[in-house]
Write an enzyme that holds these catalytic residues in place. Structure first.
Site, PDB file in Angstrom:
ATOM      1  N   ASP A 266       0.746  -1.259  -0.021  1.00  0.00           N
ATOM      2  CA  ASP A 266       0.138   0.131   0.017  1.00  0.00           C
ATOM      3  C   ASP A 266       0.946   1.179  -0.173  1.00  0.00           C
ATOM      4  O   ASP A 266       0.500   2.355  -0.633  1.00  0.00           O
ATOM      5  CB  ASP A 266      -0.883  -0.110   1.250  1.00  0.00           C
ATOM      6  CG  ASP A 266      -2.201  -0.863   1.102  1.00  0.00           C
ATOM      7  OD1 ASP A 266      -1.910  -2.100   0.787  1.00  0.00           O
ATOM      8  OD2 ASP A 266      -3.225  -0.514   1.483  1.00  0.00           O
TER       9      ASP A 266
ATOM     10  N   CYS B 177       4.823  -1.831   8.377  1.00  0.00           N
ATOM     11  CA  CYS B 177       5.288  -0.404   9.130  1.00  0.00           C
ATOM     12  C   CYS B 177       5.352  -0.706  10.488  1.00  0.00           C
ATOM     13  O   CYS B 177       4.343  -0.971  10.850  1.00  0.00           O
ATOM     14  CB  CYS B 177       4.448   0.533   8.300  1.00  0.00           C
ATOM     15  SG  CYS B 177       4.480   0.615   6.502  1.00  0.00           S
TER      16      CYS B 177
ATOM     17  N   SER C  69      -5.766   5.457   4.987  1.00  0.00           N
ATOM     18  CA  SER C  69      -4.769   4.669   5.551  1.00  0.00           C
ATOM     19  C   SER C  69      -4.796   4.470   7.031  1.00  0.00           C
ATOM     20  O   SER C  69      -5.242   5.330   7.638  1.00  0.00           O
ATOM     21  CB  SER C  69      -3.441   5.318   5.031  1.00  0.00           C
ATOM     22  OG  SER C  69      -2.396   4.460   5.818  1.00  0.00           O
TER      23      SER C  69
END
Length: 559
Positions: A79, A198, A473
């Site tokens: 993403d 992440c 997000s």
């Protein structure tokens, strides 16, 4: 009887055995349970870079426990690399592709069970959807989060760590002259020091945590950093445990139930998980044949306060969360609110798995009674702008913006919004409306990550509110509302919003309203437009996908 026996018994199926033997498999191996290692390894997505190594550990565990591993791959898009350009239209649709790919391989070869290897945003839910659809013994192993970067001075999150999302956020600061190019490029080199998903609580780490919460991953495994040796040990142990599930005939739908999904929703609220989890939990429920809707999600979320202040809803990272006790510690804290008799992949119930868990840092994992802000991590809003519902994330929104009212600044798509923000068209007090970005209209429901990050970088995060039929997000912060349903392409009310209309967002009351006398009349004049200026899979997707309020699934059964 194991279903692989259906196509491996002699002499009738010697032709299949011969094909296996051409790969080097022996008679002894073909008489054991056949377990798929479903691997989304690639060298593009950092969350999946280490999965080849983990797959080897899983295979060794399967062999040690008396099974025969077979491995096949599936896609795993990043993403972060797809943000802010046409690539983002292709991201959510990969979820269905992954589920379909796994179904086709498992069914074509009559494999007995599967271990799923994935880490990132749409891959984990796609794999869990496949598990629910196939209803075979299944376990998910995630690759683990990256270690965070370190920034002790002028840290916008207020702690000592940073993550990848700080880079896009800082672009607005760079454009406004609030930081130097040298400072900005330092972030590029230091925000992501290792492989892994992440470091903040975006969709990737949220879904890995929820896989554990629902019982589909080993306890304590979700937040182990990608580069820690324990990550390898978990992969090996998972390979062994899958044989126990085969022996005990425990399948995915024994674990994925309405009660276990309710547990996951509550954990999601407690940790301040990504808004995207609403789509994914509803989609997993659909695949499992479970009656769960957006109202259920909102009701369950409202019962649980935000306990874990992880970036973007706080200053801590997944490393801090892991060291504080991770998912088991949160579930222990919430134990009075959870269905503790839910079965898990250990073959034990939740209450057994969390019995010895403890919180090691109460600043990272707060006690329920000590939380002053009782607002949950996720909220569902409804009103004349979103009669079927909309999603927001109170844990990532400044408290002063939990009630927001202002004039609409309307953009027809993300690129218009980016240009308008850069040109200074958005002022404090505005409500930024970005439409035609839903599952159908996008198509693919792209994330409005970049517009939101630019606004935050310009110091407007709490001074404007972004409203869209697209997504956000898991790393976004500021005032935002997404998943407006019905979307514009369906003739939804967001298509009737005009420049200057007053829009009121009230998270406390759970409402989102357009305050214009003729708004209802305008809505009645709207017509759906599901045409798509696209080709290939995106065209097929746009014609088949359902509303975000239903999980943006592609129907695959008659009822």
């Amino acid at each position: 009887m194991r279903r692989s026996k259906d196509i491996l018994s002699q002499p009738e199926w010697s032709n299949v055995r011969a094909l296996y033997k051409s790969n080097g498999y022996t008679d002894e191996e073909l008489d054991k349970p056949i377990v798929a290692v479903v691997n989304s390894f690639n060298t593009i997505c950092p969350g999946h870079y280490n999965l080849k190594e983990l797959a080897q550990q899983v295979r060794e565990g399967i062999r040690a426990a008396g099974g025969t591993p077979v491995e096949f791959g599936t896609i795993g898009a990043c993403d972060g690399m797809a943000m802010g350009h046409d690539g983002m239209n292709h991201i959510l649709p990969t979820r269905e592709l992954i589920a379909n790919d796994i179904e086709m391989m498992m069914q074509a070869h009559r494999i007995d069970a599967m271990v799923l290897l994935g880490s990132c945003d749409k891959i984990v839910p796609g794999m869990l959807m496949a598990a629910a659809r196939l209803d075979l013994p299944s376990i998910l192993v995630n690759g683990g989060p990256t270690l965070p970067g370190k920034l002790e001075e002028n840290n916008p999150y207020g702690g000592e760590y940073i993550d990848h999302s700080i880079i896009q956020q800082s672009l607005g600061s760079l454009q406004d002259g609030l930081m130097s190019e040298e400072e900005y490029l330092w972030l590029e080199d230091n925000a992501c020091p290792t492989v892994g998903s992440c470091a903040m609580l975006g969709t990737a780490n949220t879904m890995c945590c929820l896989s554990e919460a629902v019982g589909m991953s080993l306890p304590g495994s979700a937040s182990i950093p990608a580069v820690y040796s324990k990550r390898k040990a978990v992969a090996y142990q998972t390979g062994k445990v899958i044989l126990d599930l085969i022996e005990e005939e425990i399948t995915a739908r024994d674990i994925i139930t309405k009660n276990s999904l309710a547990n996951a929703i509550k954990v999601n609220s407690a940790i301040g998980g990504s808004t995207n989890t609403v789509l994914h939990i509803l989609a997993i429920a659909y695949e499992a044949g479970i009656d769960l809707d957006l109202d259920d999600f909102g009701e369950l979320s409202s019962q649980i306060p935000h306990l874990v202040p992880l970036i973007p809803g706080g200053s801590y990272t997944l490393l801090d969360f892991y060291e504080a006790g991770g998912v088991p510690a949160v579930m222990k804290e919430l134990s009075s609110q959870l269905k503790l008799d839910s079965l898990t992949v250990t073959g034990k119930k939740v209450e057994d798995n969390i019995a010895q868990s403890e919180t090691k840092d109460e600043e990272v994992i707060n006690k329920v009674q000590d939380v002053a802000n009782k607002t949950g991590g996720i909220a569902v809003l409804k009103g004349n702008l979103a009669p079927d519902g909309a999603i927001t994330k109170p844990s990532a929104i400044p408290k002063e913006a939990h009630q927001f009212k202002g004039p609409a600044v309307v953009f027809e798509n993300e690129q218009e919004a980016l240009a308008g923000i850069k040109a200074g068209q958005v002022k404090p007090g505005d409500v930024v409306v970005i439409r035609n970005e839903g599952p159908i209209g996008g198509p693919g429901m792209p994330e409005m990550y970049k517009p939101m990050k630019l606004l935050v970088g310009k110091g407007l995060g709490s001074q404007v509110c972004v409203v869209t039929d697209g997504r956000f997000s898991g790393s976004n912060n500021g005032c935002f509302v997404g998943h407006i349903s019905p979307e514009a392409a369906e003739g939804g009310p967001i298509g009737a919003v005009e420049e200057g209309d007053i829009i009121s967002v009230d998270i406390k009351q759970g409402t989102i309203e357009v305050e214009a006398e003729d708004f209802i009349v305008r809505c009645e004049e709207l017509e759906a437009d599901t045409s798509c200026d696209c080709t290939g899979y995106l065209y097929n997707y746009s014609q088949l996908v359902t509303s975000a309020a239903n999980g943006a699934v592609i129907p695959n059964r008659s009822n």
